[in-house]
Design a protein around this motif. Structure first.
Motif, PDB file in Angstrom:
ATOM      1  N   GLN A 107       0.875  -1.225   0.189  1.00 44.56           N
ATOM      2  CA  GLN A 107      -0.069   0.054  -0.033  1.00 44.56           C
ATOM      3  C   GLN A 107       0.842   1.337   0.021  1.00 44.56           C
ATOM      4  OE1 GLN A 107      -2.987  -1.330  -1.053  1.00 44.56           O
ATOM      5  NE2 GLN A 107      -3.406   0.471  -0.100  1.00 44.56           N
ATOM      6  N   GLN A 108       1.889   1.156   0.832  1.00 41.82           N
ATOM      7  CA  GLN A 108       2.877   2.381   0.872  1.00 41.82           C
ATOM      8  C   GLN A 108       3.290   2.785  -0.605  1.00 41.82           C
ATOM      9  OE1 GLN A 108       4.756   0.770   4.514  1.00 41.82           O
ATOM     10  NE2 GLN A 108       5.367   2.882   4.776  1.00 41.82           N
ATOM     11  N   PHE A 109       3.787   1.483  -1.454  1.00 43.15           N
ATOM     12  CA  PHE A 109       4.551   1.417  -2.302  1.00 43.15           C
ATOM     13  C   PHE A 109       3.622   2.050  -3.464  1.00 43.15           C
ATOM     14  CE2 PHE A 109       6.467  -0.683  -6.383  1.00 43.15           C
ATOM     15  CZ  PHE A 109       7.812  -0.065  -6.255  1.00 43.15           C
ATOM     16  N   LYS A 163       1.215   4.195  -3.062  1.00 45.83           N
ATOM     17  CA  LYS A 163       1.256   5.621  -2.958  1.00 45.83           C
ATOM     18  C   LYS A 163       2.414   6.250  -3.617  1.00 45.83           C
ATOM     19  CE  LYS A 163      -1.699   5.963   1.240  1.00 45.83           C
ATOM     20  NZ  LYS A 163      -1.673   6.137   2.777  1.00 45.83           N
ATOM     21  N   LEU A 164       3.726   5.736  -3.304  1.00 47.28           N
ATOM     22  CA  LEU A 164       5.028   6.110  -3.720  1.00 47.28           C
ATOM     23  C   LEU A 164       4.872   6.360  -5.380  1.00 47.28           C
ATOM     24  CD1 LEU A 164       7.919   6.817  -3.150  1.00 47.28           C
ATOM     25  CD2 LEU A 164       8.248   4.404  -3.785  1.00 47.28           C
ATOM     26  N   ALA A 165       4.321   5.172  -5.948  1.00 49.33           N
ATOM     27  CA  ALA A 165       4.336   5.165  -7.457  1.00 49.33           C
ATOM     28  C   ALA A 165       3.475   6.460  -8.016  1.00 49.33           C
ATOM     29  CB  ALA A 165       3.691   3.905  -7.947  1.00 49.33           C
ATOM     30  N   LYS A 166       2.343   6.715  -7.089  1.00 49.63           N
ATOM     31  CA  LYS A 166       1.519   7.999  -7.674  1.00 49.63           C
ATOM     32  C   LYS A 166       2.434   9.407  -7.520  1.00 49.63           C
ATOM     33  CE  LYS A 166      -3.063   6.084  -6.491  1.00 49.63           C
ATOM     34  NZ  LYS A 166      -4.084   5.878  -5.814  1.00 49.63           N
ATOM     35  N   THR A 167       3.034   9.214  -6.376  1.00 48.68           N
ATOM     36  CA  THR A 167       4.009  10.494  -6.151  1.00 48.68           C
ATOM     37  C   THR A 167       4.887  10.519  -7.100  1.00 48.68           C
ATOM     38  OG1 THR A 167       3.508  10.136  -3.685  1.00 48.68           O
ATOM     39  CG2 THR A 167       5.284  11.504  -4.517  1.00 48.68           C
ATOM     40  N   ILE A 168       5.492   9.650  -7.587  1.00 49.91           N
ATOM     41  CA  ILE A 168       6.668   9.705  -8.644  1.00 49.91           C
ATOM     42  C   ILE A 168       5.958  10.032 -10.061  1.00 49.91           C
ATOM     43  CG2 ILE A 168       8.050   8.103  -9.803  1.00 49.91           C
ATOM     44  CD1 ILE A 168       8.808   6.784  -7.476  1.00 49.91           C
ATOM     45  N   ASN A 169       4.709   9.366 -10.453  1.00 51.86           N
ATOM     46  CA  ASN A 169       4.070   9.957 -11.628  1.00 51.86           C
ATOM     47  C   ASN A 169       3.548  11.326 -11.359  1.00 51.86           C
ATOM     48  OD1 ASN A 169       4.387   7.490 -12.903  1.00 51.86           O
ATOM     49  ND2 ASN A 169       2.505   6.582 -12.253  1.00 51.86           N
ATOM     50  N   ASN A 170       3.338  11.754 -10.321  1.00 50.23           N
ATOM     51  CA  ASN A 170       2.723  13.159 -10.245  1.00 50.23           C
ATOM     52  C   ASN A 170       3.982  14.318 -10.427  1.00 50.23           C
ATOM     53  OD1 ASN A 170       0.154  12.526  -9.836  1.00 50.23           O
ATOM     54  ND2 ASN A 170       0.416  12.561  -7.675  1.00 50.23           N
ATOM     55  N   LEU A 171       5.076  13.748 -10.412  1.00 47.66           N
ATOM     56  CA  LEU A 171       6.416  14.420 -10.608  1.00 47.66           C
ATOM     57  C   LEU A 171       6.754  14.619 -12.083  1.00 47.66           C
ATOM     58  CD1 LEU A 171       8.533  13.110  -7.620  1.00 47.66           C
ATOM     59  CD2 LEU A 171       7.904  15.407  -7.833  1.00 47.66           C
ATOM     60  N   GLY A 172       5.850  13.776 -12.992  1.00 45.98           N
ATOM     61  CA  GLY A 172       6.095  14.229 -14.343  1.00 45.98           C
ATOM     62  C   GLY A 172       7.383  13.610 -14.727  1.00 45.98           C
ATOM     63  N   PRO A 173       8.072  12.522 -14.510  1.00 46.40           N
ATOM     64  CA  PRO A 173       9.500  12.321 -14.734  1.00 46.40           C
ATOM     65  C   PRO A 173       9.468  11.910 -16.229  1.00 46.40           C
ATOM     66  CG  PRO A 173       8.273  10.222 -13.789  1.00 46.40           C
ATOM     67  CD  PRO A 173       7.473  11.643 -13.458  1.00 46.40           C
ATOM     68  N   PRO A 179       2.034  -4.964 -11.432  1.00 47.53           N
ATOM     69  CA  PRO A 179       1.419  -3.739 -12.068  1.00 47.53           C
ATOM     70  C   PRO A 179       1.410  -2.525 -11.621  1.00 47.53           C
ATOM     71  CG  PRO A 179       0.131  -5.801 -11.501  1.00 47.53           C
ATOM     72  CD  PRO A 179       1.306  -6.103 -10.795  1.00 47.53           C
ATOM     73  N   ILE A 180       2.212  -2.403 -10.157  1.00 52.06           N
ATOM     74  CA  ILE A 180       2.392  -1.014  -9.673  1.00 52.06           C
ATOM     75  C   ILE A 180       3.768  -0.442 -10.287  1.00 52.06           C
ATOM     76  CG2 ILE A 180       2.977   0.355  -7.560  1.00 52.06           C
ATOM     77  CD1 ILE A 180       1.662  -2.092  -6.078  1.00 52.06           C
ATOM     78  N   LEU A 181       4.744  -1.408 -10.482  1.00 51.29           N
ATOM     79  CA  LEU A 181       6.025  -0.871 -11.326  1.00 51.29           C
ATOM     80  C   LEU A 181       5.519  -0.506 -12.869  1.00 51.29           C
ATOM     81  CD1 LEU A 181       8.402  -3.513  -9.587  1.00 51.29           C
ATOM     82  CD2 LEU A 181       8.779  -0.948  -9.689  1.00 51.29           C
ATOM     83  N   GLN A 182       4.706  -1.410 -13.246  1.00 53.56           N
ATOM     84  CA  GLN A 182       4.300  -1.197 -14.701  1.00 53.56           C
ATOM     85  C   GLN A 182       3.694   0.223 -14.751  1.00 53.56           C
ATOM     86  OE1 GLN A 182       1.932  -4.582 -15.309  1.00 53.56           O
ATOM     87  NE2 GLN A 182       3.429  -5.548 -16.822  1.00 53.56           N
ATOM     88  N   SER A 183       3.017   0.913 -13.821  1.00 52.97           N
ATOM     89  CA  SER A 183       2.110   1.961 -13.884  1.00 52.97           C
ATOM     90  C   SER A 183       3.042   3.435 -13.924  1.00 52.97           C
ATOM     91  CB  SER A 183       1.078   2.108 -12.498  1.00 52.97           C
ATOM     92  OG  SER A 183       1.894   2.471 -11.175  1.00 52.97           O
TER      93      SER A 183
END
Length: 291
Positions: free
Chosen positions: A76-78, A80-90, A114-118
């Protein structure tokens, strides 16, 4: 008969004793165990060098490292982390090792992929091995997870990122220093010194060797920033090959030709504490620099 004292219990007792000595007591223990490990810091930094092509100006690299899933860091923490990374627009994503704490014992791989894929990065997602990725017969488990998720695993190998087939930068990855077999000359075999070269190494202290080669920036993890830092004493938990460089930015080499950045990582290892060493995502913005 008393139980044999493990290294983890020994370190935990030392940490508790130090907190008591510092007058922090149970409050400090709760902060280090239940608060600071969740205080994610996003560090922004310019990545400058004269060899960065003008077409890469403003492109963003996001580095994350050392999640240690399964050891006090949940799926679950991971998410949230993935969403945070995507929101940074890398534009580019680097993972610098230690995904799962014990890969061969991690039971949620089907949900992890799937989280890593996202994670979305139009110019590519790249990763390297950390010591925990190799440990516990985990090498192939880690490889399969990352490659299935769309990451390119760089094992003593290089690749390039090009824009409009006119300009490019090179990404080099070497194996872990503790449990792998890093080979810097092999990794740099197809790299030329007249292009901008970024090297990924889980272990930061190899920078002293890397600085002898045509590498301009090195990005590392592994250290957790010391994970537990005691005022007037310093870091308590520093692994091998992160003794010299354990947090932040350094200039390395006889002429300081190599720029090194050591990310503090996301999760914890050995002990479920962070103290004065918040978890970190690093965002690098590429900027050409005049000679």
């Amino acid at each position: 008969m008393p139980k044999k004292q493990t290294r983890r219990i020994f370190l935990k007792r030392i940490f508790s004793s130090l907190l008591t000595l510092l007058g922090l007591g149970s409050g400090g223990y709760i902060y280090a165990n239940r608060i600071e490990p969740f205080l994610l810091e996003i560090v922004h930094m310019d990545m400058k060098h004269p060899l960065i092509p003008q077409s890469f100006t403003g492109k963003k690299i996001v580095q994350f490292s050392d999640t240690h899933l399964g050891f006090h860091y949940s799926l679950q923490q991971f998410k949230k982390l993935a969403k945070t990374i995507n929101n940074l627009g890398p534009d580019i994503i680097f993972f610098t090792g230690d995904l799962m704490d014990e890969p061969n014992k991690y039971s949620e791989i089907n949900q992890l992929v799937p989280i890593l894929q996202s994670l979305d990065a139009p110019l590519g997602k790249f990763c390297i091995y950390g010591n925990h990725d190799h440990g516990g017969y985990g090498s192939e488990i880690y490889r399969n997870v990352m490659e299935t998720a769309g990451f390119q695993l760089l094992l003593n190998h290089s690749t390039s990122i090009s824009l409009n087939n006119l300009s490019r930068i090179n990404i080099i990855g070497i194996d872990d220093r503790m449990l792998g077999k890093p080979d810097i000359p092999l990794a740099l075999k197809k790299v030329t010194p007249d292009q901008f070269n970024i090297l990924l190494s889980h272990a930061p202290d190899v920078a002293n060797d890397v600085s002898q080669y045509p590498v301009h920036w090195q990005l590392s993890g592994h250290s957790h920033g010391g994970q537990v830092k005691i005022p007037f004493i310093g870091p308590l938990v520093i692994p091998p090959f992160a003794k010299i460089y354990y947090e932040g930015f350094y200039r390395v080499g006889d002429e300081e030709s190599l720029s090194l950045y050591v990310n503090r990582g996301i999760g914890t290892t050995r002990l479920p504490f962070r103290f004065l060493s918040k978890p970190e995502i690093t965002v690098f913005t590429l900027k050409p620099e005049k000679n």
